[in-house]
Motif scaffolding. Structure first.
Motif, PDB file in Angstrom:
ATOM      1  N   HIS A 214       0.532  -0.544   0.347  1.00 59.01           N
ATOM      2  CA  HIS A 214       0.041   0.620  -0.060  1.00 59.01           C
ATOM      3  C   HIS A 214       1.486   1.270   0.306  1.00 59.01           C
ATOM      4  CE1 HIS A 214      -3.851  -1.797   0.610  1.00 59.01           C
ATOM      5  NE2 HIS A 214      -3.416  -2.428   1.243  1.00 59.01           N
TER       6      HIS A 214
ATOM      7  N   GLN B 210       0.896   3.570  -3.165  1.00 59.71           N
ATOM      8  CA  GLN B 210       0.051   5.093  -3.009  1.00 59.71           C
ATOM      9  C   GLN B 210      -0.119   5.510  -4.412  1.00 59.71           C
ATOM     10  OE1 GLN B 210       1.265   7.903  -0.552  1.00 59.71           O
ATOM     11  NE2 GLN B 210       2.598   6.661  -0.283  1.00 59.71           N
TER      12      GLN B 210
ATOM     13  N   ASP C 101      -2.402   3.678  -6.615  1.00 66.43           N
ATOM     14  CA  ASP C 101      -3.129   3.594  -6.098  1.00 66.43           C
ATOM     15  C   ASP C 101      -4.587   4.508  -6.903  1.00 66.43           C
ATOM     16  OD1 ASP C 101      -2.727   0.651  -5.562  1.00 66.43           O
ATOM     17  OD2 ASP C 101      -1.903   1.404  -3.539  1.00 66.43           O
TER      18      ASP C 101
ATOM     19  N   THR D 261      -8.154   0.772  -7.217  1.00 64.68           N
ATOM     20  CA  THR D 261      -7.776   0.729  -5.516  1.00 64.68           C
ATOM     21  C   THR D 261      -7.823   1.934  -5.437  1.00 64.68           C
ATOM     22  OG1 THR D 261      -5.069   1.060  -6.956  1.00 64.68           O
ATOM     23  CG2 THR D 261      -6.050  -0.889  -6.146  1.00 64.68           C
TER      24      THR D 261
ATOM     25  N   ARG E  29      -8.146   2.709  -1.696  1.00 57.84           N
ATOM     26  CA  ARG E  29      -7.744   1.442   0.010  1.00 57.84           C
ATOM     27  C   ARG E  29      -7.303   2.966   0.570  1.00 57.84           C
ATOM     28  NH1 ARG E  29      -3.019  -2.158  -3.555  1.00 57.84           N
ATOM     29  NH2 ARG E  29      -5.120  -3.636  -4.206  1.00 57.84           N
TER      30      ARG E  29
END
Length: 306
Positions: free
Chosen positions: A60, A64, A67, A73, A76
């Motif tokens: 993650h 980032q 995402d 994503t 998230r």
């Protein structure tokens, strides 16, 4: 201030990690004739789960930027701003340190070393480098994600003889070969996302048709590899039958994907691949451990006991 537990839980990718630790769990049971030792099994299972959760959190953190621009994503915790990078880093380090401490003190140093190598392989080598470097990212990096059966096996045996390594690595090989058709099916469906995020997934760099053929070829190889546990005497006919039926269905999906009925068929192939791996390892477990317990002993053995 309220601790955002739901966001921290999401960092661990619970559904992905569940599949990972299930294969580690099966590796533990396949490693010994009867029940695996309790302490090593329990703490090994928890330690492997913590390490996988730590690797997911690092994923993650590193992804980032990606995402935020991918529809799959964008929800998230880091992408939405629900958590800050420093919080995610601290959480990942805590889980990883707890995992290593548990595996070293309650299981064995070999399992800790193998688990740490797997964590680094997925969280750093794959996520930070391979994912952005080559369309073969999921093939090369797949070895880290395929390691859990080896970790489970090592937890309960310490890998004391060469057959431990041979059998455990055969399970690793199955997941390693399964990973490309599994992930490329998702990549076909999400190819626009990956293109927008500048991630060189195979459908983006080589096209969808090429990727479909690669999925079929890897699925053929997967079916062949899944016969090997039976061929080397590691499992019996119950597993073999299950593996062949599951493999035949996977081959049907891969063949149908060459000329799919709709755009969503790639996602259905991806979903089946998850069911396939869980069912395959369940067949391994039932064949190895449950069936001998459920099979009545021959009459002459019963008489001799009586």
């Amino acid at each position: 201030m309220t601790i955002p537990m739901r966001e921290y839980w999401a960092l661990t990718k619970p559904r992905v990690v569940a599949l990972i630790v299930f294969t580690a769990f099966v590796g533990m049971f396949l490693a010994v004739p009867g029940l695996p030792p309790l302490r090593e099994s329990v703490f090994g299972f928890i330690g492997i789960w913590l390490a996988a959760a730590s690797a997911a959190a690092v994923n993650h953190l590193i992804d980032q930027r990606i995402d935020r621009v991918m529809a799959r994503t964008a929800h998230r915790p880091l992408a939405t701003g629900a958590l800050k990078p420093a919080q995610v880093l601290a959480f990942a380090v805590f889980l990883g340190a707890l995992s290593m401490a548990m595996l070293i003190s309650m299981v064995n140093p070999l399992t800790a070393a193998l688990t740490f190598a797997s964590l680094i392989g997925y969280a750093i080598v794959y996520t930070a480098w391979l994912k952005r470097a080559t369309p073969q990212n999921i093939v090369i990096g797949g070895i880290a994600g395929a390691a859990p059966p080896l970790l489970g096996w090592a937890a309960v045996t310490g890998m004391q003889n060469p057959w431990d390594w041979a059998h455990a690595l055969l399970l690793v090989l199955i997941i390693f070969v399964w990973t490309p058709p599994h992930f490329w099916a998702l990549a076909i469906f999400r190819r626009d996302d990956y293109a927008r995020a500048l991630v060189p997934m195979l459908p983006v760099t080589h096209g969808v048709e090429y990727t479909r053929w690669q999925i079929l070829l890897y699925t053929v190889l997967l079916v062949a590899v899944t016969v090997m546990p039976w061929a080397v005497g590691m499992s019996g006919l119950f597993y073999l039958g299950g593996a062949l039926v599951l493999g035949a269905v996977f081959l049907w999906y891969a063949w149908k994907l060459l000329d799919p009925p709709d755009e969503f068929f790639a996602m259905r192939t991806f979903n089946y691949s998850i069911v396939y791996l869980m069912a395959l390892f369940a067949f391994l477990l039932v064949d190895h451990w449950l069936l001998p317990w459920l099979t009545p002993a021959p009459a002459f053995e019963l008489q001799s006991v009586g």
